[in-house]
Structure formats: C-alpha cells, structure tokens
Design a protein around this motif. Structure first.
Motif, short mmCIF file in Angstrom:
data_model
loop_
_atom_site.label_atom_id
_atom_site.label_comp_id
_atom_site.label_asym_id
_atom_site.label_seq_id
_atom_site.Cartn_x
_atom_site.Cartn_y
_atom_site.Cartn_z
N LEU A 68 -5.45 6.11 -5.33
CA LEU A 68 -4.15 6.76 -5.21
C LEU A 68 -3.33 5.98 -4.18
O LEU A 68 -3.86 5.56 -3.16
N TRP A 69 -2.07 5.82 -4.45
CA TRP A 69 -1.14 5.11 -3.56
C TRP A 69 -0.10 6.12 -3.14
O TRP A 69 0.58 6.70 -4.00
N MET A 70 0.01 6.39 -1.83
CA MET A 70 0.95 7.37 -1.32
C MET A 70 1.81 6.75 -0.24
O MET A 70 1.28 6.28 0.78
N GLN A 71 3.11 6.75 -0.46
CA GLN A 71 4.02 6.23 0.55
C GLN A 71 4.28 7.31 1.59
O GLN A 71 4.55 8.46 1.25
N VAL A 72 4.18 6.93 2.86
CA VAL A 72 4.46 7.84 3.98
C VAL A 72 5.56 7.23 4.84
O VAL A 72 5.80 6.03 4.81
N GLU A 73 6.20 8.07 5.61
CA GLU A 73 7.28 7.60 6.47
C GLU A 73 6.75 6.78 7.64
O GLU A 73 7.31 5.75 7.99
N ARG A 91 -9.97 2.33 6.75
CA ARG A 91 -9.38 1.18 7.44
C ARG A 91 -8.10 1.63 8.12
O ARG A 91 -7.24 2.23 7.48
N PRO A 92 -7.96 1.37 9.42
CA PRO A 92 -6.75 1.79 10.12
C PRO A 92 -5.53 1.00 9.63
O PRO A 92 -5.68 0.02 8.90
N PRO A 93 -4.33 1.40 10.07
CA PRO A 93 -3.12 0.71 9.62
C PRO A 93 -3.14 -0.79 9.94
O PRO A 93 -3.48 -1.19 11.05
N VAL A 94 -2.75 -1.57 8.93
CA VAL A 94 -2.68 -3.02 9.05
C VAL A 94 -1.43 -3.49 8.33
O VAL A 94 -1.16 -3.03 7.21
N LYS A 95 -0.68 -4.41 8.95
CA LYS A 95 0.46 -5.01 8.24
C LYS A 95 -0.09 -6.09 7.34
O LYS A 95 -0.71 -7.05 7.79
N GLU A 96 0.13 -5.92 6.05
CA GLU A 96 -0.40 -6.85 5.05
C GLU A 96 0.49 -8.09 4.95
O GLU A 96 1.65 -8.05 5.33
N PRO A 97 -0.07 -9.19 4.42
CA PRO A 97 0.73 -10.41 4.26
C PRO A 97 1.99 -10.19 3.41
O PRO A 97 2.98 -10.91 3.56
N TRP A 98 1.98 -9.19 2.54
CA TRP A 98 3.14 -8.91 1.69
C TRP A 98 4.14 -7.99 2.38
O TRP A 98 5.11 -7.55 1.78
N LEU A 100 3.86 -4.83 3.72
CA LEU A 100 3.65 -3.39 3.79
C LEU A 100 2.61 -3.07 4.86
O LEU A 100 1.72 -3.87 5.13
N ILE A 101 2.72 -1.90 5.45
CA ILE A 101 1.72 -1.43 6.41
C ILE A 101 0.85 -0.44 5.66
O ILE A 101 1.34 0.58 5.17
N GLU A 102 -0.44 -0.74 5.56
CA GLU A 102 -1.36 0.07 4.77
C GLU A 102 -2.51 0.59 5.61
O GLU A 102 -3.05 -0.11 6.46
N MET A 103 -2.90 1.83 5.31
CA MET A 103 -4.09 2.45 5.88
C MET A 103 -4.89 3.00 4.71
O MET A 103 -4.32 3.50 3.75
N PRO A 108 -13.15 13.44 -0.53
CA PRO A 108 -14.58 13.78 -0.43
C PRO A 108 -15.47 13.16 -1.51
O PRO A 108 -16.66 12.97 -1.29
N ASP A 109 -14.90 12.82 -2.67
CA ASP A 109 -15.68 12.17 -3.72
C ASP A 109 -15.62 10.65 -3.65
O ASP A 109 -16.18 9.96 -4.49
N GLY A 110 -14.91 10.13 -2.66
CA GLY A 110 -14.82 8.69 -2.51
C GLY A 110 -13.63 8.05 -3.20
O GLY A 110 -13.51 6.82 -3.22
N THR A 111 -12.72 8.86 -3.78
CA THR A 111 -11.51 8.30 -4.36
C THR A 111 -10.72 7.61 -3.26
O THR A 111 -10.39 8.24 -2.26
N ARG A 112 -10.42 6.34 -3.47
CA ARG A 112 -9.68 5.60 -2.46
C ARG A 112 -8.23 6.03 -2.44
O ARG A 112 -7.61 6.22 -3.49
N ILE A 113 -7.69 6.20 -1.23
CA ILE A 113 -6.29 6.56 -1.05
C ILE A 113 -5.68 5.55 -0.10
O ILE A 113 -6.19 5.33 1.00
N VAL A 114 -4.60 4.92 -0.55
CA VAL A 114 -3.88 3.97 0.28
C VAL A 114 -2.62 4.66 0.76
O VAL A 114 -1.79 5.08 -0.05
N LEU A 115 -2.49 4.81 2.07
CA LEU A 115 -1.26 5.34 2.66
C LEU A 115 -0.43 4.14 3.08
O LEU A 115 -0.90 3.27 3.81
N VAL A 116 0.81 4.08 2.61
CA VAL A 116 1.65 2.90 2.76
C VAL A 116 2.95 3.26 3.45
O VAL A 116 3.60 4.24 3.08
#
Length: 130
Positions: A68-73, A91-98, A100-103, A108-116
């Motif tokens: 899941l990809w979720m944009q946050v403020e 993974r804590p927040p990291v500024k990606e080479p592209w 965006l800042i992603e965390m 609970p089932d292991g579904t990956r969630i990217v907060l951007v």
C-alpha cells in the motif's frame, strides 16, 4: 470502455479484529462505512482519494508483491506518532534518490505500507513551465 466511478483496495486479514485495531486505532484511518456482523464484518476506511476495505478472513498471509502506498503531509510526524503507538517501523524516513521521503511499516499480516511525503519542490507537486 469501463467507466470506473470509485475504487478500493480489499484486504482479507488472517485476524480481522487485529487488523481493524491496526488500521483504525494505530494508523488512525477514518471509517467510511461498516457492514455485516461478527468478527469477519467489513470496515471500509478513507484512504485519501480511495478506500481500504478490511473484511472477511484469509488463512494465508498476503503476497509480498502487494504493498500500500499512502501519501502523508509530514512523514517525520507520522514516524513519531506511529512509533509512540507501538507500530513496528520497518524503515524510518529516508529521502530517496527520486526526491520523495519514504518510511516503511507493515500491517499485522506483513502487508507492506509505504508512507510518502512529497516535498514542496518535487515535480509531483509542480512541473515548471506547466
């Protein structure tokens, strides 16, 4: 042509109540609607421009190919708030080479969630000349 009016992502968790606690209480997603009764009842959450439905039950965990990809403020504030609520930060927040800042977190089932967080000067927010 198919004229899509609305859409949502469906999750079939292994433990529906645990997932409702995660998405509703820990992530703090607002409820759009609920339906059915019992432990496998459905809950649909607002997800910005879409919806996330947690309903039914699955005996297996989701594929690692699903995320899941979720944009946050403000991803740093989200990090602090979620950590305080006991959410496992993959993974804590990291500024990606592209740019965006992603965390990364997981449900609970292991579904990956990217907060951007999309910085104000990123091309996704503004394209010069347009």
């Amino acid at each position: 042509m198919v004229h899509v009016l609305s859409g949502r992502t469906l999750l079939r968790p292994t433990d529906p109540e645990r997932s409702r606690v995660f998405y509703g209480e820990q992530l703090g997603l607002s409820v759009y609607r609920e339906f059915g009764t019992g432990p496998e009842r459905g809950t649909v959450y607002f997800l910005g421009g879409g919806f996330l439905e947690v309903s039914g039950r699955s005996e297996t965990r989701p594929s690692p190919a699903v995320a899941l990809w979720m944009q946050v403020e403000d991803v740093e504030s989200a990090h602090d708030e979620l950590r305080a609520k006991g959410v496992d930060i993959v993974r804590p927040p990291v500024k990606e080479p592209w740019g965006l800042i992603e965390m990364w977190i997981a449900d609970p089932d292991g579904t990956r969630i990217v907060l951007v967080q999309i910085p104000a000067d990123h091309p996704l927010r503004h394209r010069p000349g347009i």
